[in-house]
Scaffold this active site. Structure first.
Site, short mmCIF file in Angstrom:
data_model
loop_
_atom_site.label_atom_id
_atom_site.label_comp_id
_atom_site.label_asym_id
_atom_site.label_seq_id
_atom_site.Cartn_x
_atom_site.Cartn_y
_atom_site.Cartn_z
CE LYS A 37 -4.13 1.52 -0.37
NZ LYS A 37 -4.93 1.17 -1.54
CB SER A 40 -7.79 1.23 -3.51
OG SER A 40 -7.62 1.24 -2.11
#
Length: 587
Positions: free
Chosen positions: A194, A386
């Site tokens: 991430k 996402s």
């Protein structure tokens, strides 16, 4: 004297009112003209060529803006088309007897790789009709050449250029700039990959991020080379060799390596097209631009409907606007479609890097409820990552292009500590009174988080991640451990995602529509598009401020505008974010 000023003020007020009324009248006349001619087909001559130039911003849907094409600040100096109309008009030209071929001039193509693939597919389908495609440019970019490779003949200006040196993806890191300003970015996240926050914390990619960028870029490049290889009958190895060694330096090199068929000046190209059309040399070429061509009046289809709901832009809390995906607005759209008995299936077209985790969850809930009532199929554009994947996961099935960037299943929180800037550089200090130990949690910007506060926020982020992977597991019929192993914020291409079970099929919007029709057992249906486009007048009044600001920013900063907009997006974000790592731009 008071009377004098009173009369002057009255005169100025009167003039202002007249000017405003005149402006409204002009706008009314424009709208009247648009409403009378907006659905009218362009005057297409017989034996014509369709001129296709994509030198404009390509969005998911064509903007319904009556001032499009006028030299008005914020509205542009030229028309532009959305991907929907580009693909639709090329498809219409395939069966239009007036159109004999396409003159493709792809000097600069401003779109993502998945959208590029959709246009590529539309041109390939057009070519299957037996009609010709001729490509010509003074300078081919790699994206432009990718489209041109499908042409029967590719021509290049004798003094022109052709870029072919492989794909690259760059990231701007601003850690040191923030340090100079006295800003400390405090990060809590879940996911090894991430990396949305890396530009604020590092000066280069982390090893994990470099690994994922290398992986998805290689996947994209493989598809890119394969399609050019098929179209031009040049081996992939030869294409790699040309790119790796930068062998094409000028137009002559482009001919030598068979990337183009010949070097021509514009007059020679026009003569070539006239020969194909059987037009005398002294006459003009019958032509219509893709910007003006509409393909004729559509035949009204009656009966059942399939709704195509466009979800493009950042996912934000609340209503949002026409440039993003507001959680409340899109959940309401899905409720309406679910309750509409005329709508037998829904295709959710997602082109989003994500955003608010809360808004994503709100939309995902409505997707789940819709799936229980009628088929809902997702079609992914350039990005569906996402939060973009969050809102897709619970659909019946998911379609993505090979080049789509998706996955990035992970969340983060970003809390700036402005102590260095406010206290040390500006001399601004905050003080507070609390009724409890955590009453001041993130309430003042000039102090760092305590260990306890950081633990609380980390716990919230962990909970959101567990919810996220739980919904992905439910929608994709995987275990949470399996989702976690391919999650951790890692970005995948559509081709890679299919191999991991995150995507069902590789294909564009039309394949998703066909799949939705099959699931709903429909043979005949009408496509309806949502959110409903606002009337042009409301659109102008509602977005004038934003458009003019964007125009001024672009005018001052040019291509560097993107970095300011990215920073502004992050700083305006609130709450826990499910967002793809930065904005990925492939060159």
């Amino acid at each position: 004297m008071r009377s004098f000023f009173k009369y002057v003020l009255a005169t100025v007020t009167g003039i202002t009112i007249v000017v405003i009324l005149f402006f409204v009248l002009v706008i009314g006349l424009v709208l009247s003209t648009v409403s009378q001619s907006g659905n009218k087909d362009a005057d297409v001559p017989s034996n014509a060529v369709l001129y296709v130039s994509l030198n404009h911003e390509i969005t998911e849907r064509t903007s319904e803006n009556p001032l499009d094409g006028l030299n008005v600040p914020g509205y542009g100096r030229m028309k532009s088309l959305g991907l929907n109309d580009i693909v639709g008009r090329i498809a219409a030209a395939k069966t239009d007897d007036r159109i004999k071929g396409i003159y493709l001039n792809p000097s600069y193509v401003n779109t993502g790789m998945a959208s590029l693939k959709a246009i590529h597919a539309a041109l390939k389908d057009f070519k299957s009709s037996g009609k010709f495609i001729v490509a010509y440019s003074d300078a081919y970019t790699q994206k432009g050449y990718y489209l041109a490779s499908l042409a029967d003949k590719i021509y290049l200006n004798p003094e022109g250029s052709l870029e072919f040196n492989g794909l690259s993806s760059s990231i701007a890191f601003i850690k040191e700039a923030l340090e100079k300003l006295g800003i400390d970015m405090q990060v809590v996240k879940v996911g090894t990959f991430k990396s949305a926050v890396e530009p604020f914390l590092l000066n280069e990619m982390s090893p994990a991020n470099r690994q994922q960028v290398t992986s998805y870029l290689a996947s994209m490049y493989g598809s890119f080379l394969s399609n050019i290889s098929t179209a031009r009958h040049i081996s992939v190895d030869s294409l790699r060799n040309v790119a790796d060694n930068y062998l094409i330096r000028n137009a002559e090199d482009a001919v030598t390596y068979k990337f183009v068929d010949d070097r021509l000046y514009k007059d020679e190209l026009l003569s070539e097209i006239k020969k194909r059309l059987g037009v005398e040399e002294k006459k003009d070429i019958p032509a219509v631009s893709l910007l003006d061509y509409t393909g004729g009046s559509e035949t009204e289809q009656t009966g059942d409907r399939i709704a195509v709901l466009y979800a493009a832009g950042d996912i934000v809390d609340g209503e949002g606007d026409d440039t993003n995906i507001g959680g409340d607005r899109f959940s309401r759209e899905l409720r309406k479609l679910r309750r509409d008995d005329r709508v037998k299936a829904v295709v959710l077209r997602v082109n989003s890097p994500g955003g608010s985790a809360l808004a994503s969850d709100i939309i995902a809930r409505e997707v789940e409820l819709t799936q229980k009532v009628k088929p809902i199929v997702v079609s992914m554009g350039d990005y569906a990552a996402s939060g973009g994947y969050y809102i897709s996961a619970l659909a019946d099935s998911i379609f993505a292009e090979e080049e789509t960037l998706t996955g990035s299943i992970g969340v983060f929180g970003l809390i700036p500590n402005l102590q260095g800037l406010l206290n040390n550089k500006l001399g601004v200090h905050f003080d507070e009174v609390r009724t409890g130990r955590f009453s001041g949690l993130m309430s003042v910007p000039d102090r760092p988080l305590t260990e306890e506060e950081r633990a609380i926020i980390q716990g919230d982020v962990n909970n959101v991640y567990r919810t996220f992977i739980g919904k992905v597991a439910k929608g994709r019929k995987l275990t949470t451990n399996a989702v976690d192993s391919i999650g951790q914020g890692r970005v995948w291409t559509g081709k890679q995602a299919k191999g991991h079970g995150l995507v069902d099929e590789v294909g564009g919007l039309q394949r998703a529509v066909s799949a939705a029709a099959a699931k709903a057992k429909l043979k005949q249906y009408k496509l309806s598009y949502y959110p409903t486009v606002k009337d042009p007048f409301s659109s102008i009044l509602g977005t004038s401020k934003e458009r003019i600001k964007a125009w001024m920013l672009a005018d001052e900063l040019g291509e560097y505008r993107q970095y300011v907009e990215r920073l502004r997006t992050i700083t305006k974000s609130s709450g826990i974010q499910a967002r793809m790592p930065y904005t990925i731009e492939i060159r």
